[in-house]
Design an enzyme around this catalytic site. Sequence first.
Site, PDB file in Angstrom:
ATOM      1  N   VAL A  10      37.663  40.208  40.871  1.00 32.69           N
ATOM      2  CA  VAL A  10      38.652  39.287  40.309  1.00 32.69           C
ATOM      3  C   VAL A  10      39.669  39.002  41.398  1.00 32.69           C
ATOM      4  CG1 VAL A  10      40.305  38.893  38.446  1.00 32.69           C
ATOM      5  CG2 VAL A  10      38.301  40.346  38.048  1.00 32.69           C
ATOM      6  N   SER A  11      39.560  37.833  42.024  1.00 35.27           N
ATOM      7  CA  SER A  11      40.408  37.540  43.184  1.00 35.27           C
ATOM      8  C   SER A  11      41.556  36.590  42.892  1.00 35.27           C
ATOM      9  CB  SER A  11      39.564  36.955  44.325  1.00 35.27           C
ATOM     10  OG  SER A  11      38.878  35.795  43.895  1.00 35.27           O
ATOM     11  N   THR A  12      41.521  35.871  41.760  1.00 35.31           N
ATOM     12  CA  THR A  12      42.588  34.924  41.430  1.00 35.31           C
ATOM     13  C   THR A  12      42.987  35.074  39.974  1.00 35.31           C
ATOM     14  OG1 THR A  12      41.149  33.126  40.669  1.00 35.31           O
ATOM     15  CG2 THR A  12      41.551  33.279  43.049  1.00 35.31           C
ATOM     16  N   GLN A  15      40.437  33.995  37.254  1.00 41.75           N
ATOM     17  CA  GLN A  15      39.276  34.813  36.942  1.00 41.75           C
ATOM     18  C   GLN A  15      39.687  35.952  36.007  1.00 41.75           C
ATOM     19  OE1 GLN A  15      37.879  35.965  40.805  1.00 41.75           O
ATOM     20  NE2 GLN A  15      37.392  33.874  41.415  1.00 41.75           N
ATOM     21  N   VAL A  40      41.017  40.796  45.489  1.00 45.11           N
ATOM     22  CA  VAL A  40      40.324  40.990  46.765  1.00 45.11           C
ATOM     23  C   VAL A  40      39.539  39.742  47.126  1.00 45.11           C
ATOM     24  CG1 VAL A  40      38.619  42.364  48.017  1.00 45.11           C
ATOM     25  CG2 VAL A  40      40.123  43.464  46.365  1.00 45.11           C
TER      26      VAL A  40
END
Length: 225
Positions: A10-12, A15, A40
């Site tokens: 989950v980078s943003t 998400q 990340v």
Amino acid sequence: MTKTLLYARVSTNDQNLEHQLSQAEAAGFVIDEVVADHGVSGVSTKLSQRAEGKRLYDKLRDGDILVVRWVDRLGRNYQDVTEAIRHFMKQGVVIRTVINNLTFNGATKDPMQQAVRDALIAFMAATAEAQAEAIKEAQKAGIEAAKADGSKYRGKKPSFTRQQYNVVCQMSAKGEGPTAIVNATDPVMNSEMNGKNASKLTRQTVIRIRNDPKGAAQALERWGL
């Protein structure tokens, strides 16, 4: 005993871990354990370098199934993704995707099936990297367009007020050092400063203003300060 793990990245803010899990379950996967990395980047950080992603290399065993929403959760760099998938396949791990229901299995011995599998891995990894590049270019173009507009792109809000900026410039012109300027612009120590809108400046901020007074002034203008 074999197990099925879901790996989620989950980078943003757009998400969502729960969404990735519910998608997998809706596709018929029975997930025994969820391993997730938050905030990340899949472009700059390899799976083996992520806090949770690297645990997969110790947890997964022969016969286990690794489920991902799509290969971009493993990474958005072609080399990183292909290396990760091939590593797990050599361990006897089966990689499956929720989207398109793809299966990457190292157990197949048929040369033709191996060729098709490897070509598909390469294609999917290249697609993930291409999408990352497209997103980056779109973001860059959007920022440049907003900068050209001038009214939309303001950048980071200045950590100093107009009054503090003036004091920094005036004292710098007199040869005063950063420490003296920090003290002079401290709302607690200087009652003339606006305590509601000002906070104590750091030495780094003072030095940044001194090095680029024009840029600092433009930042204040963009924010109407």
